[in-house]
Design an enzyme around this catalytic site. Sequence first.
Site, PDB file in Angstrom:
ATOM      1  N   LYS A  98     -31.528  13.002  56.398  1.00 65.30           N
ATOM      2  CA  LYS A  98     -31.040  13.679  55.192  1.00 65.30           C
ATOM      3  C   LYS A  98     -29.506  13.567  55.064  1.00 65.30           C
ATOM      4  O   LYS A  98     -28.984  13.585  53.955  1.00 65.30           O
ATOM      5  CB  LYS A  98     -31.429  15.158  55.205  1.00 65.30           C
ATOM      6  CG  LYS A  98     -32.914  15.447  55.250  1.00 65.30           C
ATOM      7  CD  LYS A  98     -33.614  15.106  53.959  1.00 65.30           C
ATOM      8  CE  LYS A  98     -35.062  15.548  53.937  1.00 65.30           C
ATOM      9  NZ  LYS A  98     -35.958  14.768  54.819  1.00 65.30           N
TER      10      LYS A  98
HETATM   11  C1  LIG Z   1     -37.053  14.106  54.821  1.00 59.59           C
HETATM   12  C2  LIG Z   1     -37.550  13.403  56.018  1.00 59.59           C
HETATM   13  C3  LIG Z   1     -38.539  12.406  55.919  1.00 59.59           C
HETATM   14  C4  LIG Z   1     -39.208  12.031  54.613  1.00 59.59           C
HETATM   15  O1  LIG Z   1     -38.353  11.372  53.732  1.00 59.59           O
HETATM   16  P1  LIG Z   1     -38.736  11.231  52.183  1.00 59.59           P
HETATM   17  O2  LIG Z   1     -37.543  10.630  51.551  1.00 59.59           O
HETATM   18  O3  LIG Z   1     -38.970  12.646  51.699  1.00 59.59           O
HETATM   19  O4  LIG Z   1     -39.956  10.391  52.075  1.00 59.59           O
HETATM   20  C5  LIG Z   1     -38.932  11.760  57.076  1.00 59.59           C
HETATM   21  N1  LIG Z   1     -38.412  12.108  58.283  1.00 59.59           N
HETATM   22  C6  LIG Z   1     -37.470  13.064  58.412  1.00 59.59           C
HETATM   23  C7  LIG Z   1     -36.965  13.403  59.757  1.00 59.59           C
HETATM   24  C8  LIG Z   1     -36.994  13.735  57.288  1.00 59.59           C
HETATM   25  O5  LIG Z   1     -36.061  14.689  57.435  1.00 59.59           O
END
Ligand SMILES: *Cc1c(COP(=O)(O)O)cnc(C)c1O
Length: 497
Positions: free
Chosen positions: A113
């Site tokens: 993120k």
């Molecule tokens: C948010 C997140 C995801 C999923 O990503 P998307 O863009 O929502 O598909 C996968 N792994 C982690 C650790 C995340 O924080």
Amino acid sequence: MYYESTRGLKPKFNSAQAIKAGICEDGGLFVPETIPEISQEFIKDLINLDYKQIAYKVLSLYLKDFSEDELKDCINKAYDSEKFTSERIAPVVGINKIASILELWHGPTCAFKDMALQILPHFMVKSLQKTNENKEIVILVATSGDTGKAALEGFKDIAGTKVVVFFPNKGVSEIQRLQMITQKGGNLNSIAINGNFDDAQNGVKEIFTDKDFIEDFLSKGVKFSSANSINWGRLAPQIVYYFSSYIDMVKSNKIQFGEKINFVVPTGNFGNILAGYYAKQMGLPINKLICAANDNNVLSEFLKSGIYNSKKDLKKTISPSMDILVSSNLERLLYELTDRDSSLIRIWMEKLKEKSEYKIDEDTKRKIHDLFWANYSTEEETYKTIGHMYDEYRYVSDTHTAVAIDVYEKYVISTADMTKTVIVSTASPFKFNSSVVKGIFGEDKIKNKSENDLLSLLSVECNVNIPNSLKDLDKKDILHKLIINKEDMKKILTGIL
Ligand SMILES: *Cc1c(COP(=O)(O)O)cnc(C)c1O
């Protein structure tokens, strides 16, 4: 370049307006009116550039209303080496002759993120300035863990903004809870809710749809906004690392320039993998985009069958950031694949809302199968994958990354495709240490141990360093002590704003 809505409205918004608005007033998501196409020369020229420079090249194709100085300022503030522990920002690590891993978790909160939420606040501030907004922006976040902390860290001390994060008191990992309640920054609030993630999310949705409540705050000079992954300002920065990792593969001689590669992406809200789709459409040599889900496999089943069915109970898994039934960003893909047929999109999204199910036409399904391959990993398989990645390669993978690796292995067995592949790794193993230790050393090893004990255990036994930002979390001052009932979210906002 203008942005338009997937549901048909064409408000002629530039990127600053789209970023400020977040979602379009017709309920659709903003997309650029055309996807910029690049030449092979464009990609070749990236070879001598660092991450920030690549980011500038790619983002300037989408945020055309930002001046060079504005954009470079955002990029420099976001991806500086004090915030990211790897100078390369998003390093690629080789595993074997075929597979490499793109690590997206060297930012301040140790999850992917950060790649977008470190830069979104700077886009937001500039977008507010550029659109002459004079209100204070309050970002409301409901989180199951990663997004909340990343939003807090991204918006920390950013003038003109405040963040209020609501998290389920017992629904996040101990590390994630400590990360949020020890957060420093004068403009930030983390509030625990007695309830689960849905309660937190429903509470936030309820606030966003309460017109009187919103009007009341507007008259006091406060505008609510969201930092979730449907904001174009979060999607665009994710396109960058598809380019940077491709360049890394060329530079380390794993591929020839121009050779196509696969990406495997652990998927929740379809934001990360959608950025890969944009990169491919722009002209980056990508073969397949492989979508990996956990036991909440609504999305991967859809990509296979063409039927989206969210009439299922959400399961709590060991890869909680992918525990999701409705992947919002999918709407953007469907818009593109139907040649921007917004009336069709409206029909499907209406069905999803009313009946929790819709079925796409054969033509769109065929296009999906050309671009994507999808499958999922069960809890058992995820644990096993963590174990065998360590045994075989001494690579310590977190649960989300392990889902991707397992699905990649299924892909190879099913297709025999030997195309060089980049597996996208989305979290530091230390963030989900109890599942990781269990996967590598077995259940006995985690018995009667706190998550903090497990941090050091994982570090010592596997000979990997604990990220600085996760060290001594239990010794930091607790700055956010509020625990509230879900009915009281509005009342609390009135109190603190
Ligand atoms: C948010 C997140 C995801 C999923 O990503 P998307 O863009 O929502 O598909 C996968 N792994 C982690 C650790 C995340 O924080």
